[in-house]
Every structure is written in C-alpha cells, then in structure tokens.
Scaffold this active site. Sequence first.
Site, short mmCIF file in Angstrom:
data_model
loop_
_atom_site.label_atom_id
_atom_site.label_comp_id
_atom_site.label_asym_id
_atom_site.label_seq_id
_atom_site.Cartn_x
_atom_site.Cartn_y
_atom_site.Cartn_z
CE LYS A 127 -2.12 -0.92 3.96
NZ LYS A 127 -1.57 -2.25 4.22
CG ASN A 150 -2.51 2.68 7.19
OD1 ASN A 150 -2.87 2.73 8.36
ND2 ASN A 150 -1.63 1.79 6.75
CG HIS A 195 -4.18 -6.08 10.92
ND1 HIS A 195 -3.32 -5.45 11.80
CD2 HIS A 195 -3.96 -5.53 9.71
CE1 HIS A 195 -2.61 -4.55 11.14
NE2 HIS A 195 -2.97 -4.58 9.87
N1 UMA Z 1 -7.25 3.63 21.65
C1 UMA Z 1 -8.36 3.61 22.46
N2 UMA Z 1 -9.05 2.45 22.59
C2 UMA Z 1 -8.70 1.32 21.94
C3 UMA Z 1 -7.58 1.35 21.09
C4 UMA Z 1 -6.87 2.52 20.98
O1 UMA Z 1 -8.71 4.62 23.08
O2 UMA Z 1 -9.39 0.31 22.08
C5 UMA Z 1 -6.49 4.89 21.54
C6 UMA Z 1 -5.05 4.76 21.99
O3 UMA Z 1 -4.91 4.80 23.37
C7 UMA Z 1 -4.41 5.95 21.29
C8 UMA Z 1 -5.29 6.14 20.04
O4 UMA Z 1 -6.42 5.29 20.19
O5 UMA Z 1 -4.44 7.12 22.06
C9 UMA Z 1 -4.49 5.74 18.84
O6 UMA Z 1 -5.29 5.64 17.67
P1 UMA Z 1 -4.70 4.86 16.42
O7 UMA Z 1 -4.07 3.59 16.87
O8 UMA Z 1 -5.77 4.75 15.40
O9 UMA Z 1 -3.47 5.78 15.96
P2 UMA Z 1 -3.34 7.09 15.09
O10 UMA Z 1 -2.18 7.83 15.65
O11 UMA Z 1 -4.61 7.84 14.97
O12 UMA Z 1 -2.87 6.46 13.68
C10 UMA Z 1 -3.82 5.96 12.75
C11 UMA Z 1 -3.27 4.67 12.12
N3 UMA Z 1 -3.03 3.68 13.19
C12 UMA Z 1 -3.57 2.44 13.14
O13 UMA Z 1 -4.25 2.05 12.23
C13 UMA Z 1 -3.26 1.52 14.29
C14 UMA Z 1 -1.98 4.97 11.38
O14 UMA Z 1 -1.57 3.78 10.71
C15 UMA Z 1 -2.23 6.04 10.34
O15 UMA Z 1 -0.99 6.37 9.72
C16 UMA Z 1 -2.83 7.27 10.99
O16 UMA Z 1 -4.04 6.91 11.72
C17 UMA Z 1 -3.23 8.35 9.97
O17 UMA Z 1 -4.25 7.90 9.12
C18 UMA Z 1 -0.45 3.09 11.32
C19 UMA Z 1 -0.69 1.60 11.30
O18 UMA Z 1 -0.02 0.89 12.04
C20 UMA Z 1 0.82 3.39 10.53
N4 UMA Z 1 -1.61 1.08 10.49
C21 UMA Z 1 -1.87 -0.35 10.39
C22 UMA Z 1 -0.93 -1.01 9.40
O19 UMA Z 1 -0.40 -0.31 8.52
O20 UMA Z 1 -0.77 -2.25 9.49
C23 UMA Z 1 -3.32 -0.59 9.91
P1 ADP Z 2 1.99 -1.70 3.35
O1 ADP Z 2 1.82 -0.22 3.38
O2 ADP Z 2 0.83 -2.41 2.73
O3 ADP Z 2 2.43 -2.29 4.64
P2 ADP Z 2 4.64 -1.41 2.13
O4 ADP Z 2 4.78 -0.84 0.78
O5 ADP Z 2 4.97 -0.57 3.30
O6 ADP Z 2 3.16 -1.99 2.28
O7 ADP Z 2 5.49 -2.76 2.23
C1 ADP Z 2 5.35 -3.58 3.39
C2 ADP Z 2 6.07 -4.89 3.23
O8 ADP Z 2 5.51 -5.62 2.14
C3 ADP Z 2 7.55 -4.78 2.90
O9 ADP Z 2 8.17 -5.83 3.58
C4 ADP Z 2 7.63 -4.95 1.39
O10 ADP Z 2 8.86 -5.51 0.99
C5 ADP Z 2 6.47 -5.91 1.13
N1 ADP Z 2 5.77 -5.68 -0.15
C6 ADP Z 2 5.68 -4.53 -0.86
N2 ADP Z 2 4.90 -4.69 -1.95
C7 ADP Z 2 4.46 -5.97 -1.92
C8 ADP Z 2 3.60 -6.75 -2.74
N3 ADP Z 2 3.03 -6.25 -3.85
N4 ADP Z 2 3.38 -8.05 -2.39
C9 ADP Z 2 3.94 -8.59 -1.29
N5 ADP Z 2 4.76 -7.90 -0.46
C10 ADP Z 2 5.02 -6.61 -0.75
#
Ligand code: UMA
Ligand code: ADP
Length: 449
Positions: A127, A150, A195
């Site tokens: 993504k 995200n 997840h």
């Molecule tokens: N919280 C509660 N109750 C709960 C769970 C959490 O109150 O049951 C509170 C925590 O205590 C904290 C707040 O929620 O104070 C945090 O919220 P959040 O985890 O949604 O974090 P944000 O800072 O708002 O960041 C979010 C995304 N986080 C998640 O999805 C976990 C960020 O993605 C995103 O960049 C941001 O919004 C802006 O859109 C991060 C992520 O890890 C990078 N994403 C996951 C991934 O990529 O795998 C989905």
């Molecule tokens: P995301 O935002 O979905 O987590 P990223 O671009 O940050 O994706 O890459 C996350 C991980 O997935 C890295 O380890 C990367 O090497 C791997 N990756 C990136 N593109 C792909 C794809 N098309 N298929 C499988 N793995 C990928």
Amino acid sequence: MWFGDSEVALGGVVNLHVVVGLGATGISCMRHLKAAGKEVIAMDSAKAPTGVQVLQQEFPDVKCVVSELDPAILGEAEEIIVSPGVPVAQQAFAGAKAKGIPIIGDIELFVREAKAPIYAVTGSNGKTTVTTLLGLMAEKAGRRMAVAGNIGKPVLELLQEDYEGYILELSSFQLETTDSLAAKAAVVLNVTPDHMDRYTDFEAYRAAKHKIYHHCDNAIVNLDSPDIWQPLDKNSEMISFSLLSQQADYYLQDNKLMQRGKVLVEVKQLALQGQHHYQNALASLAMGEVMGLPVESMLSVLAHFTGLSHRCQLVKTIRGVSWYNDSKATNVGATETAIKSIGELTEGRLLLLAGGQSKGADFSALRSCVASYVSDVILFGEDKEQLARVLNESARLHHVDSLQQAVRLAAELSQSGDQVLLSPACASFDMFANFADRGDQFIKAVEAL
Ligand code: UMA
Ligand code: ADP
C-alpha cells in the site's frame, strides 16, 4: 476520569459527537468537528493518550474521558468517530450499536466533504509503496494531488487546501468504518492474512478490504486473485493487472511490463527488480491511467524509484555478507515475498531474523519457503516460540533475547556470499516503538559489526 468541568452533565447536550482515540487521527477529527461547530467529547482507553495535551491547549472546553471508554456517553452520541486502532467489536460500543448510533471513522468524515476525485489504495502489502509511487507520478506530471491516509497523514488535514485529487492509502481498519467512499479509482493490491487478532476470520478481513470498491467508478483489479475483488458494483469500469495472465490490461510478459499488447518497459530498466515490485508497478500504471497521468512520466518514476526505507533495503555488504532490512514486513505475506525475492537472487545461504508480536497469525505458510531458501532462522521477541514450533523442521533455529544479539549471531554464522535478512513477519511493539525503530536499531547493529 474527566478532564475539564466535572459538573458538566450530559443531559441537554444535543448533536453530541464522541471522538474515540486521541492519536493523530483523533486530533484531526476534533479539529474538523469543532471547526464545524459540533458539540464534541473526546475519549481514550489510555491513561495519558498522546493527543491529550494538544486537546487541552486547542480546545480547553472540550471534555475528555480517559483510562476507559464510557458506554453511557457513547450511548448518548449522535455519531461516534473512532480512530483506526480502536476495535469497534469491544463491549463498550455494544449499547451504542444496539441503539443504531453510527460508528464511523475519519475517512467517512473526509469523503462526505471532499470535492476532488479520490484514488484509493489498499492491500495487505505494498500500500505505502504504491501510494508513494502514485504521488511521485502525479508530481512528475505536474499535477497537484495530495497523498494521505494510513501512510501517516490524517486525511482530514487535506481539507484546508485545494487539490485536484486525493491519493489515499486506506487500511482495513479505516475501510471498516467508511460507507460513503465512492472513489474515482480503487485498488486492492493483494490480500493475505494480517491483523487476525482483530478479525473473526480471514473472510472478515477480506470483506473490509473489499469495501474500497463500493461505488467506485474504476475498479483496478488483480486478475491473479479474483477472490479479492469479486463481485464488483455493476457500474464500475474494470481495469486489470496481472503477473500471470496476458488477458489483463497491464501485465508482465517476457520480462516486460505490457499495456494491452504494447510494450511499456523492460523490467531491467526499472530501479527495483522482483515479482512484487512488478505487481506494484503494474497496479500503479493502471491507477495512473485513470488519473490521466502520461505514461512517460510514470515510467520515469519507475526507472528511478529505489524503494522506501525498511522495505527489503540493502543496508550494507560486510566481508561479502549482504544485510537486508525488511522491518516493515509485519505479516507472513510480506516475509514470504522477501524470502523468495532475496532467496532467488543468491547462490549463498540466506539467514532470516524474525519474531515479535504475531497478531494472531498462522505462520505455517512460511514453512515451505523457509525450507526452500533459508539455512538458519534467528528468532527473537514475544511470539518467537510460535514461529519455532512451525519452522522447526524447515531450517536450523536459534533463539536470542534481542535484535542486537540476533545480528551478532548472524555475523558469526554467515560467510562471504551469504545474505542476512531482517523480515520479522510480526509487529514490533513488544520491543520497539514501531517498525521504523526496529529497522533503525537493526541498521545500527549492522553498522557496529
Ligand atoms: N485507543 C483507544 N481504545 C482502543 C484502542 C486505541 O482509546 O481500544 C487509543 C489509543 O490509546 C491511542 C489512540 O487510540 O491514544 C491511537 O489511535 P490509532 O491507533 O488509530 O493511531 P493514530 O495515531 O490515529 O494512527 C492511525 C493509524 N493507526 C492504526 O491504524 C493503528 C496509522 O496507521 C495512520 O498512519 C494514521 O491513523 C493516519 O491515518 C499506522 C498503522 O499501524 C501506521 N496502520 C496499520 C498497518 O499499517 O498495518 C493498519
Ligand atoms: P503496506 O503499506 O501495505 O504495509 P509497504 O509498501 O509498506 O506496504 O510494504 C510492506 C512490506 O511488504 C515490505 O516488507 C515490502 O517488501 C512488502 N511488499 C511490498 N509490496 C508488496 C507486494 N506487492 N506483495 C507482497 N509484499 C510486498
């Protein structure tokens, strides 16, 4: 616990909006709702959420409930706005749900207001890479498009300025709480389990990703995985990409990226080699077509884009051993991809460093690729035993207590011609602030060798 005036009673508050989660998203929601003159209460299950100081400075009158979610207040809301990290399946929301109170996220608030077309990207892996590529391609073509979601920047921050389009990275968490999205173009790159601690099963996770296609004008689909995009709305135009089939609009053939029978580029001219990079490139080209981006500017970006930090990046070659940082591999699919793409490049041995928080993952999909490509797995972190149980017949296993120990052991075990890959298949939060911190600590440990 209440911050603010504890005398305030809920009775009489009309049009109450409750913002749950006070991280980056929650603060952006507060600003948006307050600017629209809404009555808002903030809530967070943590004792000292990161956003609480900002909240107190900017909105001293706003009441904030911390330490736990209050079902009584949630049950009085007109609308509840949850951050992506807040699971709506938790008990605190049961009463509100029973009353039919809408539970939405920041993306829903955004799409209700956004005037320019939305180009939306999701998938289990790739993504951020594809979203970044699209942003660079738009910039190269001189188009004023915003990149958010995200990837890190909350989408509501974009409404202050005028853009001709929005390129949004959307997670399954964000899509769960979004119903009004009608993207100009949407893509699900791939879906592999992630997840699993948050979803009842893989189908529920896949269904959340599929929501990105609802009401979209152009569905960009991965022809190699029909299960992740079928069925589509009947009004959506379909543009397909594939690594395997020449029936797609964009595909790989004889080491060339093709568009409907026409050669676009030989893959050796791209800065990144490997099947998943080609998948990301093909998906980006298809999205770019809908965005109206010239093919030349897209190809120029693909020729120069060397990838994002912490995604399968070569850190250094020391005494003939190449060290790769793939800390962003927080699920099994990403690690499998990394093992295959590095494993296929190397004649020498591949040593894997893995472990952390499993998020309910089933690691068994790693078994065969580890057996094919990996000589040694060095395991660390909270759920290392789970990995060990699955991989014990696929490679030699070593258990360590820290990433630094893992690096030192890999240095002892490896010899010239070998590759060492950090690709944890797990979240990092047991031992690190986040995946970037894990990757940075890995780089530091490698540089200290
Ligand atoms: N919280 C509660 N109750 C709960 C769970 C959490 O109150 O049951 C509170 C925590 O205590 C904290 C707040 O929620 O104070 C945090 O919220 P959040 O985890 O949604 O974090 P944000 O800072 O708002 O960041 C979010 C995304 N986080 C998640 O999805 C976990 C960020 O993605 C995103 O960049 C941001 O919004 C802006 O859109 C991060 C992520 O890890 C990078 N994403 C996951 C991934 O990529 O795998 C989905
Ligand atoms: P995301 O935002 O979905 O987590 P990223 O671009 O940050 O994706 O890459 C996350 C991980 O997935 C890295 O380890 C990367 O090497 C791997 N990756 C990136 N593109 C792909 C794809 N098309 N298929 C499988 N793995 C990928």
